[in-house]
Design an enzyme around this catalytic site. Structure first.
Site, PDB file in Angstrom:
ATOM      1  N   ASP A  25       3.650  -7.966   0.815  1.00  0.00           N
ATOM      2  CA  ASP A  25       3.837  -7.365   1.687  1.00  0.00           C
ATOM      3  C   ASP A  25       4.505  -5.563   2.290  1.00  0.00           C
ATOM      4  O   ASP A  25       5.626  -5.663   1.424  1.00  0.00           O
ATOM      5  CB  ASP A  25       4.981  -7.806   2.944  1.00  0.00           C
ATOM      6  CG  ASP A  25       5.944  -8.150   4.239  1.00  0.00           C
ATOM      7  OD1 ASP A  25       4.628  -6.652   4.498  1.00  0.00           O
ATOM      8  OD2 ASP A  25       6.458  -8.078   5.043  1.00  0.00           O
ATOM      9  N   ASP A  29       7.031  -6.386   7.604  1.00  0.00           N
ATOM     10  CA  ASP A  29       6.817  -7.471   8.514  1.00  0.00           C
ATOM     11  C   ASP A  29       6.809  -9.113   8.319  1.00  0.00           C
ATOM     12  O   ASP A  29       6.344  -9.761   8.748  1.00  0.00           O
ATOM     13  CB  ASP A  29       5.203  -7.247   9.833  1.00  0.00           C
ATOM     14  CG  ASP A  29       4.820  -7.285   9.328  1.00  0.00           C
ATOM     15  OD1 ASP A  29       4.139  -8.074   7.756  1.00  0.00           O
ATOM     16  OD2 ASP A  29       3.071  -6.729   9.567  1.00  0.00           O
ATOM     17  N   ASP A  33      -0.207  -7.647   3.818  1.00  0.00           N
ATOM     18  CA  ASP A  33      -1.141  -6.499   3.048  1.00  0.00           C
ATOM     19  C   ASP A  33      -1.837  -5.553   2.188  1.00  0.00           C
ATOM     20  O   ASP A  33      -1.294  -6.090   1.189  1.00  0.00           O
ATOM     21  CB  ASP A  33      -0.394  -5.623   4.493  1.00  0.00           C
ATOM     22  CG  ASP A  33       0.519  -4.413   3.968  1.00  0.00           C
ATOM     23  OD1 ASP A  33       1.018  -4.614   2.638  1.00  0.00           O
ATOM     24  OD2 ASP A  33       2.417  -5.081   4.848  1.00  0.00           O
ATOM     25  N   ASP A 211     -18.514 -17.208   4.253  1.00  0.00           N
ATOM     26  CA  ASP A 211     -17.730 -18.313   4.658  1.00  0.00           C
ATOM     27  C   ASP A 211     -18.980 -19.602   4.958  1.00  0.00           C
ATOM     28  O   ASP A 211     -19.777 -18.938   5.892  1.00  0.00           O
ATOM     29  CB  ASP A 211     -16.738 -17.527   5.836  1.00  0.00           C
ATOM     30  CG  ASP A 211     -16.036 -18.862   6.062  1.00  0.00           C
ATOM     31  OD1 ASP A 211     -15.033 -19.410   5.579  1.00  0.00           O
ATOM     32  OD2 ASP A 211     -15.691 -18.783   7.180  1.00  0.00           O
ATOM     33  N   GLU A 268     -20.074 -20.239  -0.161  1.00  0.00           N
ATOM     34  CA  GLU A 268     -19.035 -21.484   0.314  1.00  0.00           C
ATOM     35  C   GLU A 268     -20.165 -22.867   0.467  1.00  0.00           C
ATOM     36  O   GLU A 268     -20.634 -22.829   1.725  1.00  0.00           O
ATOM     37  CB  GLU A 268     -17.836 -20.843   1.047  1.00  0.00           C
ATOM     38  CG  GLU A 268     -17.164 -22.778   1.453  1.00  0.00           C
ATOM     39  CD  GLU A 268     -16.138 -22.780   2.983  1.00  0.00           C
ATOM     40  OE1 GLU A 268     -15.559 -23.214   2.046  1.00  0.00           O
ATOM     41  OE2 GLU A 268     -16.721 -21.901   3.907  1.00  0.00           O
TER      42      GLU A 268
HETATM   43  C1  GLC Z   1     -14.261 -21.657   5.663  1.00  0.00           C
HETATM   44  C2  GLC Z   1     -12.554 -21.079   5.245  1.00  0.00           C
HETATM   45  C3  GLC Z   1     -11.773 -21.590   5.740  1.00  0.00           C
HETATM   46  C4  GLC Z   1     -11.587 -21.636   7.134  1.00  0.00           C
HETATM   47  C5  GLC Z   1     -13.114 -21.832   7.813  1.00  0.00           C
HETATM   48  C6  GLC Z   1     -13.619 -21.390   9.112  1.00  0.00           C
HETATM   49  O1  GLC Z   1     -14.009 -23.011   4.668  1.00  0.00           O
HETATM   50  O2  GLC Z   1     -12.568 -21.337   3.736  1.00  0.00           O
HETATM   51  O3  GLC Z   1     -10.739 -21.419   4.939  1.00  0.00           O
HETATM   52  O4  GLC Z   1     -10.768 -22.066   8.358  1.00  0.00           O
HETATM   53  O5  GLC Z   1     -14.046 -21.475   6.838  1.00  0.00           O
HETATM   54  O6  GLC Z   1     -13.977 -19.548   8.891  1.00  0.00           O
END
Ligand code: GLC
Length: 527
Positions: A25, A29, A33, A211, A268
């Site tokens: 950080d 805060d 970041d 994602d 992912e």
């Molecule tokens: C993926 C991310 C996770 C998030 C989800 C929704 O699994 O790694 O952290 O909550 O997608 O976007």
């Protein structure tokens, strides 16, 4: 950083995942970041990582800490805005380090202008058609359109109030209600993603972690299902994920990526059938896919060997690069999962032996375990959505301890960090571990350096050798590299060879309980 003979830079890279809220950080805060990340790049350089993966940094109300994006083409002010990101990219590139960032195409934030427009528009309108709105079932449409559940718990549908004040349609959200799913059958959705891809690539981003890359496409008619929809996103038979139409989306993404040939996509992909997983890394889809078999493997010889073999076999189906992950921001940290730091270090050495790309999650290199948080500290939407039955992922997201003897350990100037830091971490700070030859940090540094520099770390072939019960011994490539893992409570004799690194000191020349070691054997023990 391009490597010889057309091998892309990511083919054997060590990626380091930064969870931006929790890394460093710079403005006091209590939330990490991007200038904080920039200020710690020398540390990451010394650790030897080739590339960063930043969890989402785009504009977000932070209902799911950035995985709810309200403006995909700007950086959230909380993280320092676009200027801070440009500083980070420049400083990383100066050090030869790549920068990749999360992209969230399955859903937006409910604060995204598109969703706000959809709420204000009529059922059936073009604005509604960017998301998945449906009429409810039952009397007055008071029941959800199907029985799907949210990954975070509860229904995956929320009913809205129409602009005229009457109870209205329902919208789909596989995650939090603040994360409405986009309608990927609508071409506008991809057109907008293309703008987003180009926006970041033109600013020097070296690629994206995508994602929920096995999400996005939904089956026509959104049928009810009787499969178990929790835990999480295991796709087998689950209509919410891994619909075949998702591959066309990946091909379209790849077409854009091909204009930026030095940039990577990493999906992912929570898919465990090898043939289905491999479809995501076909030559015209993703460059890399996370294979989560290692995350799911128990600390057990049979399970670990099975995870390695299947990860390799799945990648080999498409001649793709294998990937290895033990930790990330969604799973329980290694030392907690495996029942000890010793085991977690051994597992790290095993993965760093293997061909392909290895992902390290911030704090893994310090040996951090999961932290038990009091109820009132919990922030993960899972806690609320599950009706306080599932605590969620905060325990692996605690800020990184840098220095000093008390929280916030140099992470911030504020003691009010977004998640509380345990006082016991005084012994685990970067400051304490730097230069200590036995520390977990020094161990990771040495392992990564050896992986990058020793000529034996080449070749994609893995061969399993005979090994005493409770141990694994495998060779990689043709230059004599061996890895041994001992899951027994007693020391185990090592194979012949030059010891190059062990995850724990040897005991009387033997491999310690729950340790792993690298050896180079001049006599090929396979003959
Ligand atoms: C993926 C991310 C996770 C998030 C989800 C929704 O699994 O790694 O952290 O909550 O997608 O976007």
């Amino acid at each position: 950083m391009s490597t010889a003979q057309h091998e892309p830079w990511w083919a054997r890279a060590v990626f380091y995942q930064v969870y931006p809220r929790s890394f460093a950080d710079s403005d006091g805060d209590g939330i990490g970041d991007l200038d904080g990340v920039t200020s710690r790049l020398d540390y990451l350089d010394r650790l030897g990582v080739d590339a960063l993966w930043l969890s989402p940094i785009m504009v977000s109300p932070m209902a799911d800490h950035g995985y709810d994006v309200a403006d995909p083409r700007d950086v959230d002010p909380l993280f320092g805005g676009l200027a801070a990101f440009e500083r980070l990219i420049a400083a990383a590139h100066e050090r030869g380090m790549k920068v990749t960032t999360d992209l969230v195409p399955n859903h937006t934030s409910s604060q995204h202008p598109w969703f706000q427009e959809a709420l204000a528009a009529e059922p059936g309108s073009a604005a509604r058609n960017r998301y998945i709105f449906r009429d409810g079932r039952g009397p007055g449409g008071s029941e959800p359109p199907n029985n799907w559940q949210s990954v975070f718990g509860g229904l995956s549908w929320t009913r809205i109030v129409e602009p005229d004040g009457t109870p209205g349609q329902w919208y789909l959200h596989l995650f939090d209600a603040e994360q409405p799913d986009l309608n990927w059958d609508n071409p506008e959705v991809f057109d907008d993603l293309e703008k987003t891809l180009r926006f970041w690539l033109e600013r020097g981003v070296d690629g994206f972690r995508i994602d929920v890359a096995h999400g996005m496409a939904k089956p026509p008619g959104l049928p009810d299902t009787d499969v178990e929809m929790r835990p999480r996103m295991l796709s087998d038979g689950d209509p919410r994920f891994n619909h075949p139409d998702v591959h066309e989306i990946h091909r379209n993404i790849r077409t854009v990526m091909n204009d930026f040939p030095d940039a990577v996509t990493i999906g992912e992909v929570w898919v465990f059938d090898n043939a289905s997983w491999a479809e995501y890394v076909r030559a015209d889809e993703l460059h890399l896919g996370f294979n989560f078999r290692m995350v799911r493997a128990e600390y057990d010889i049979t399970d670990i060997r099975d995870a390695i073999e299947n990860t390799l076999a799945a990648a080999a189906l498409e001649n793709a690069t294998p990937t290895w992950t033990l930790e990330n921001h969604d799973v329980v940290r290694g030392p907690t999962r495996y029942g000890g730091l010793v085991q977690a270090r051994a597992m790290a050495l095993v993965t760093l032996t293997l061909p392909g790309a290895v992902f390290v999650y911030n704090g893994q290199e310090l040996g951090l375990a999961n932290v038990e948080l009091p109820d009132e500290a919990l922030q993960d939407p899972t806690w609320e959505r599950s009706g306080h039955t599932v605590r969620g992922r905060d325990g692996c997201r605690i800020p990184v301890p840098w220095s000093g003897d008390t929280p916030p350990f140099g992470f911030s100037t504020s003691t009010d960090t977004w998640l509380p830091m345990p006082p016991e971490w005084a012994a685990l700070t970067v400051e304490k571990q730097s230069g200590d030859p036995d520390s977990t940090l020094t161990f990771f540094q040495r392992a990564i350096e050896i992986r990058h520099t020793r000529p034996e770390f080449t070749g994609n072939r893995i061969e399993w050798l005979d090994a005493p019960r409770g141990t694994l011994v495998f060779g990689r490539g043709d230059a004599g590299l061996l890895c041994m893992l001992n899951t027994n409570d007693r020391a185990a004799p090592l194979p012949d060879g030059e010891l190059i690194l062990a995850s724990a000191p040897l005991i009387g020349g033997k491999l310690a309980p729950h340790a792993a070691a690298w050896l180079v054997s001049s006599v090929d023990p396979r003959r």
